[in-house]
Design a protein around this motif. Structure first.
Motif, PDB file in Angstrom:
ATOM      1  N   GLY A 151      56.790  44.659  36.001  1.00 39.81           N
ATOM      2  CA  GLY A 151      56.639  43.803  34.836  1.00 39.81           C
ATOM      3  C   GLY A 151      56.132  42.410  35.105  1.00 39.81           C
ATOM      4  O   GLY A 151      56.014  41.604  34.163  1.00 39.81           O
ATOM      5  N   GLN A 152      55.816  42.070  36.346  1.00 37.75           N
ATOM      6  CA  GLN A 152      55.290  40.736  36.633  1.00 37.75           C
ATOM      7  C   GLN A 152      53.997  40.500  35.853  1.00 37.75           C
ATOM      8  O   GLN A 152      53.243  41.429  35.579  1.00 37.75           O
ATOM      9  CB  GLN A 152      55.033  40.557  38.138  1.00 37.75           C
ATOM     10  CG  GLN A 152      56.273  40.550  39.007  1.00 37.75           C
ATOM     11  CD  GLN A 152      56.583  41.913  39.589  1.00 37.75           C
ATOM     12  OE1 GLN A 152      56.340  42.940  38.946  1.00 37.75           O
ATOM     13  NE2 GLN A 152      57.093  41.942  40.812  1.00 37.75           N
ATOM     14  N   LYS A 153      53.727  39.249  35.533  1.00 35.46           N
ATOM     15  CA  LYS A 153      52.556  38.910  34.739  1.00 35.46           C
ATOM     16  C   LYS A 153      51.260  38.947  35.550  1.00 35.46           C
ATOM     17  O   LYS A 153      50.165  38.891  34.975  1.00 35.46           O
ATOM     18  CB  LYS A 153      52.734  37.521  34.118  1.00 35.46           C
ATOM     19  CG  LYS A 153      53.870  37.451  33.102  1.00 35.46           C
ATOM     20  CD  LYS A 153      53.989  36.065  32.509  1.00 35.46           C
ATOM     21  CE  LYS A 153      55.127  36.006  31.488  1.00 35.46           C
ATOM     22  NZ  LYS A 153      55.269  34.649  30.901  1.00 35.46           N
ATOM     23  N   GLU A 154      51.377  39.024  36.860  1.00 39.45           N
ATOM     24  CA  GLU A 154      50.189  39.018  37.710  1.00 39.45           C
ATOM     25  C   GLU A 154      50.383  39.998  38.865  1.00 39.45           C
ATOM     26  O   GLU A 154      51.487  40.148  39.386  1.00 39.45           O
ATOM     27  CB  GLU A 154      49.949  37.615  38.262  1.00 39.45           C
ATOM     28  CG  GLU A 154      48.729  37.485  39.148  1.00 39.45           C
ATOM     29  CD  GLU A 154      48.552  36.069  39.694  1.00 39.45           C
ATOM     30  OE1 GLU A 154      47.775  35.917  40.649  1.00 39.45           O
ATOM     31  OE2 GLU A 154      49.187  35.138  39.162  1.00 39.45           O
ATOM     32  N   ILE A 155      49.295  40.664  39.264  1.00 45.57           N
ATOM     33  CA  ILE A 155      49.323  41.590  40.389  1.00 45.57           C
ATOM     34  C   ILE A 155      48.226  41.210  41.376  1.00 45.57           C
ATOM     35  O   ILE A 155      47.050  41.105  41.008  1.00 45.57           O
ATOM     36  CB  ILE A 155      49.103  43.051  39.945  1.00 45.57           C
ATOM     37  CG1 ILE A 155      50.130  43.466  38.890  1.00 45.57           C
ATOM     38  CG2 ILE A 155      49.174  43.992  41.148  1.00 45.57           C
ATOM     39  CD1 ILE A 155      49.882  44.850  38.318  1.00 45.57           C
ATOM     40  N   ASP A 183      44.222  40.379  40.342  1.00 45.57           N
ATOM     41  CA  ASP A 183      43.479  39.630  41.347  1.00 45.57           C
ATOM     42  C   ASP A 183      43.155  40.588  42.496  1.00 45.57           C
ATOM     43  O   ASP A 183      44.039  40.992  43.253  1.00 45.57           O
ATOM     44  CB  ASP A 183      44.315  38.449  41.856  1.00 45.57           C
ATOM     45  CG  ASP A 183      43.585  37.622  42.921  1.00 45.57           C
ATOM     46  OD1 ASP A 183      42.463  38.000  43.307  1.00 45.57           O
ATOM     47  OD2 ASP A 183      44.143  36.599  43.348  1.00 45.57           O
ATOM     48  N   PHE A 184      41.890  40.991  42.602  1.00 40.54           N
ATOM     49  CA  PHE A 184      41.461  41.846  43.705  1.00 40.54           C
ATOM     50  C   PHE A 184      41.244  40.956  44.937  1.00 40.54           C
ATOM     51  O   PHE A 184      40.131  40.517  45.226  1.00 40.54           O
ATOM     52  CB  PHE A 184      40.182  42.596  43.343  1.00 40.54           C
ATOM     53  CG  PHE A 184      40.379  43.656  42.290  1.00 40.54           C
ATOM     54  CD1 PHE A 184      40.960  44.872  42.628  1.00 40.54           C
ATOM     55  CD2 PHE A 184      39.994  43.438  40.976  1.00 40.54           C
ATOM     56  CE1 PHE A 184      41.139  45.853  41.659  1.00 40.54           C
ATOM     57  CE2 PHE A 184      40.175  44.412  40.007  1.00 40.54           C
ATOM     58  CZ  PHE A 184      40.756  45.625  40.346  1.00 40.54           C
ATOM     59  N   THR A 185      42.313  40.715  45.685  1.00 42.18           N
ATOM     60  CA  THR A 185      42.280  39.710  46.743  1.00 42.18           C
ATOM     61  C   THR A 185      41.344  40.081  47.887  1.00 42.18           C
ATOM     62  O   THR A 185      40.747  39.200  48.510  1.00 42.18           O
ATOM     63  CB  THR A 185      43.680  39.480  47.312  1.00 42.18           C
ATOM     64  OG1 THR A 185      44.153  40.681  47.944  1.00 42.18           O
ATOM     65  CG2 THR A 185      44.665  39.087  46.222  1.00 42.18           C
ATOM     66  N   GLN A 186      41.235  41.359  48.219  1.00 40.21           N
ATOM     67  CA  GLN A 186      40.424  41.776  49.359  1.00 40.21           C
ATOM     68  C   GLN A 186      38.968  42.020  48.982  1.00 40.21           C
ATOM     69  O   GLN A 186      38.143  42.290  49.856  1.00 40.21           O
ATOM     70  CB  GLN A 186      41.016  43.039  49.984  1.00 40.21           C
ATOM     71  CG  GLN A 186      42.461  42.891  50.401  1.00 40.21           C
ATOM     72  CD  GLN A 186      42.687  41.702  51.313  1.00 40.21           C
ATOM     73  OE1 GLN A 186      42.144  41.632  52.411  1.00 40.21           O
ATOM     74  NE2 GLN A 186      43.488  40.747  50.860  1.00 40.21           N
TER      75      GLN A 186
END
Length: 307
Positions: A151-155, A183-186
């Protein structure tokens, strides 16, 4: 048992392995805490290290534990002939019963986001990257989003190359259904990005999007141009951040060509330096110029930069 944890990289980002280890031991009724003193006895101390010694120097093993377990990619990286080499035999993987645990996010209360790794492996096999040696050259689904998200607002998505995963449609739909900021960090592999991928990204709430242009021999201008024509999101006013690998088989002319091309297309280039401690001064100057957005926008020609 009393369990101690050491994040060798310094708590700069949630360590997924340590969060799973914590969840496993807490489920068994063990006491889990960050290791903090040689005067406290621990039954087991886990030390996790993601990055090489060039970026995260190792720390001494605690002397107050019956058992010390060290793991993570950082402990399997060694310098050979001036290059970082991944030593598969030195890689310690989590046991399956720990790998399946839902992360204990209470370890990192300063970070309100979820972290997920729903696919592993990458077909590229780039010599400067350890993913293929560690996880294989076949990108494959290894988990669902619900295995990381509550349920976090960001992944923060840690998949090394989700764009190459055969099950990417399923995974992309799962990320869309969360309604969370993604957020596609990689980075997404711009060489594999197709119209369906771009539509999936358009249907998400995007916090940040990353790409890479590592090899100057790859002519990726048209690929990046296609994304600008179809993309709906422009986080922070650009189409995304693009990692530019330098100090690795590229000339300054090739570095600047990639940087200027991306800037003119509406992206934010971001210089990454291979073997930074031994990089030439000019490469470090290039990084300071490019990665400081204020300087980069006001001084458009690197040759005019006096830093």
């Amino acid at each position: 048992m009393k369990i101690g944890l050491i994040d060798v990289d310094g708590h700069r980002f949630p360590n997924l392995a340590l969060m799973r280890i914590s969840a496993y031991h807490k489920a068994r009724g063990d006491t889990v805490e960050w290791w903090w003193s040689d005067f406290v006895h621990y039954d087991i101390v886990y030390m996790s290290k993601i990055f090489s010694d060039s970026y995260s120097p190792d720390v001494p093993e605690p002397i107050n534990a019956d058992k010390v377990i060290k793991g993570g990619t950082g402990y399997a990286i060694s310098m050979r002939g001036g290059r970082e080499v991944f030593l598969k035999d030195h890689d310690r993987e989590l046991p399956p019963e720990i790998e399946r645990m839902f992360p204990d996010y209470s370890l990192y209360p300063q970070y309100p986001f979820a972290v997920s790794m729903t696919s592993r492996g990458c077909p590229r096999g780039c010599a400067f990257c350890h993913v293929a040696a560690k996880e294989g050259r076949c990108s494959r689904k290894v988990a669902d989003v619900k295995d990381f998200w509550c349920g976090q607002k960001e992944i923060k998505v840690l998949d090394p190359n989700i764009t190459a995963c055969p099950e990417k449609r399923d995974l992309m739909n799962q990320y869309k259904e969360t309604g969370a900021l993604i957020d596609f960090t990689q980075g997404l592999d711009i060489r594999l990005l197709d119209v369906k991928d771009i539509r999936d990204v358009n249907d998400m709430r995007i916090k940040e999007i990353h790409f890479a242009w590592d090899n100057p021999a790859d002519d990726l201008r048209e690929k990046f141009y296609l994304y600008t024509k179809l993309a709906k999101h422009r986080p922070h006013g650009s189409f995304g951040t693009v990692y530019i690998l330098t100090n690795y088989q590229s000339t300054m002319e090739e570095n600047l060509h990639r940087i200027y091309t991306l800037r003119d297309l509406g992206y934010d280039p971001y210089v990454m330096i291979y073997d930074k401690p031994n990089a030439p001064r000019e490469i470090r100057r290039l990084q300071r110029w490019c990665n400081n957005r204020f300087i980069f926008k006001t001084c458009r020609d690197f040759n005019s930069y006096m830093g």
